[in-house]
Design an enzyme around this catalytic site. Sequence first.
Site, mmCIF file in Angstrom:
data_model
loop_
_atom_site.group_PDB
_atom_site.id
_atom_site.type_symbol
_atom_site.label_atom_id
_atom_site.label_comp_id
_atom_site.label_asym_id
_atom_site.label_seq_id
_atom_site.Cartn_x
_atom_site.Cartn_y
_atom_site.Cartn_z
ATOM 1 N N GLU A 1 -31.117 -27.150 14.734
ATOM 2 C CA GLU A 1 -32.169 -28.169 14.845
ATOM 3 C C GLU A 1 -33.503 -27.612 14.362
ATOM 4 O O GLU A 1 -34.436 -28.351 14.113
ATOM 5 C CB GLU A 1 -32.349 -28.597 16.311
ATOM 6 C CG GLU A 1 -31.191 -29.384 16.886
ATOM 7 C CD GLU A 1 -31.295 -29.482 18.419
ATOM 8 O OE1 GLU A 1 -32.352 -29.118 18.991
ATOM 9 O OE2 GLU A 1 -30.294 -29.903 19.021
ATOM 10 N N ASP B 1 -25.532 -11.936 26.012
ATOM 11 C CA ASP B 1 -24.918 -10.987 26.930
ATOM 12 C C ASP B 1 -23.523 -11.451 27.353
ATOM 13 O O ASP B 1 -23.321 -12.624 27.669
ATOM 14 C CB ASP B 1 -25.817 -10.893 28.170
ATOM 15 C CG ASP B 1 -25.453 -9.758 29.092
ATOM 16 O OD1 ASP B 1 -25.521 -8.600 28.655
ATOM 17 O OD2 ASP B 1 -25.101 -10.028 30.250
HETATM 18 C C1 GLC Z 1 -24.042 -6.480 29.427
HETATM 19 C C2 GLC Z 1 -25.316 -5.680 29.407
HETATM 20 C C3 GLC Z 1 -25.307 -4.757 30.576
HETATM 21 C C4 GLC Z 1 -25.233 -5.584 31.845
HETATM 22 C C5 GLC Z 1 -24.049 -6.517 31.832
HETATM 23 C C6 GLC Z 1 -24.170 -7.573 32.884
HETATM 24 O O1 GLC Z 1 -22.929 -5.695 29.229
HETATM 25 O O2 GLC Z 1 -25.469 -5.048 28.182
HETATM 26 O O3 GLC Z 1 -26.415 -3.920 30.590
HETATM 27 O O4 GLC Z 1 -25.154 -4.745 32.949
HETATM 28 O O5 GLC Z 1 -23.944 -7.204 30.606
HETATM 29 O O6 GLC Z 1 -25.152 -8.509 32.536
#
Ligand code: GLC
Length: 552
Positions: free
Chosen positions: A267, A216
Amino acid sequence: MTQQDAASPTGSEWWRTAVIYQIYPRSFADANGDGIGDLPGITRRLDALADLGVDAIWLSPFMVSPQKDAGYDVADYCDVDPLFGTLDDFDRMLHAAHERGIRVIVDLVPNHSSDQHVWFQEALTAAPGSPERARYIFRDGKGENGELPPNNWESVFGGGMWQRVVEADGTPGQWYLHIFDVSQPDFDWTNPEVREYFRGVLRFWLDRGVDGFRVDVAHGLIKADGLPDYSPPADGDSMGGEDDDVPYWGQPGVHDVYRDWHAVLEEYPGHRALCAEAWLPTPEKTALWVRPDEMNQAFNFPYLTTEWDAAALRKVISESLEAFPAVGAPATWVLSNHDVIRHASRLALTAESPQGEGIGPLSAAQPIPELGLRRARAATTVMLALPGSAYLFQGEELGLPEAVDLPDSARQDPTWFRTNHEKYGRDGCRVPIPWEAAAPAFGFNDSGASWLPQPTDWARFARDVEAADPDSTLHLYTRLLRLRREHGLGAGTLTWIGDEGDDVLAFRNGNVTVIANLGAQPIPLPSGEVLVSSEPLTGDVLPADTAAWLLS
Ligand code: GLC
Ligand code: CA
């Protein structure tokens, strides 16, 4: 090769050609009837995904979380939120997926934690300058009494990017940085303790047998030294920005983190995928996120945001096929996910809708449903013929549109609240998906509860209805996936066919010719046996907003 072998971690670099299906756990299938999808629900419904023919699933976060941002606010990275089940439920789901030859990727959220994470709670009670505060980005405010935020950055979800805390003695104190919601404090990734902690998180899930991670906000972890002021361009969107120097996106130090992670994955025997969620304006910039010793893949958001226009698509596809392979990575393709307007609505809007705003009943942009679905089917028919790896978002195989008419009282996206209801946000693509037309909540569960209300006319998109209709979107996706595999298109090479006209996209991949008509008038169909088409064809013409694969 048995099904089990097919998904075993010793497989080849499977992610180079994989079709990866995104499960948004809270909206996929709800086994205990509380209105929120869960891991046992996923396990029960895996056969549907095996029938569809996907190679892997990616699960949006199901870890312990107060759910302020639908799980992208993690309070414990190494446990399952009771909403979704238990670690045993996870293990059962993983095993059941592997038995069906489906690999499993989990979502890792390293840029920020929840404010309920034990580290953040410790940071709040600790003193300024303490090691506890150094895991996050705390700074003194500006102004005579520190009453102004340390800089002018604006949160992706609206409002400022800083929140002031009250110190242990009750006085107003330091500020902490949050790119997203106030409940999502950013970690300080220059701190070795943070790095070591996440190595442990990676190993925790790798030890359980996962096949990779979707990372993310992969481009946000490192902030520019000194946290200089920055104002986004008026026409840029909050996640990307055309600017090269956004002090919180794409800072060079981030690559070091992923080289380190890559080494952790190495790993383990066999091949696993690291996929970057990095919102950047061009394929060239996105390709900076993949290297043989870093991330394996990055989502191709420039492709996703390209409108339904032949020249624009040809350009972004060409640029992608240049930029990613140049650094040893596969190109990737994606049209929908849990953050954007579903492409069955997005591709036919009556007005512009900037990325991240969402659409609701009062938006200037409204979808034209039939046209949108028609274009979406054609767009997917093009996408699944492209070399590389592709991502699908749950429900797109049913042709689901964006749910535009959600009642205001049902909306949950922090974007909606932080912009004082100015932006609808992302709830419209997150509505629980329909399985059986005649069942409660269309088979999402058997209680009828649903955390976001399902549009009443969604029976027509239910999987059982579509399974019975050979012209359904579900059958189209199933055929496309089968033919893509049979003809090795994921590992193929694209050659453009240039002379079909401005509104036409035409290319060859191996022995398959792909042609899409993005114009308003029918065009002649090239010769060859039609393998699949996004709409039923009659005669030797390809109607408007239709795509087909032919054997050449
Ligand atoms: C990313 C995710 C989104 C989230 C953001 C903060 O863009 O896809 O859904 O709100 O990160 O974590
Ligand atoms: Ca549930």
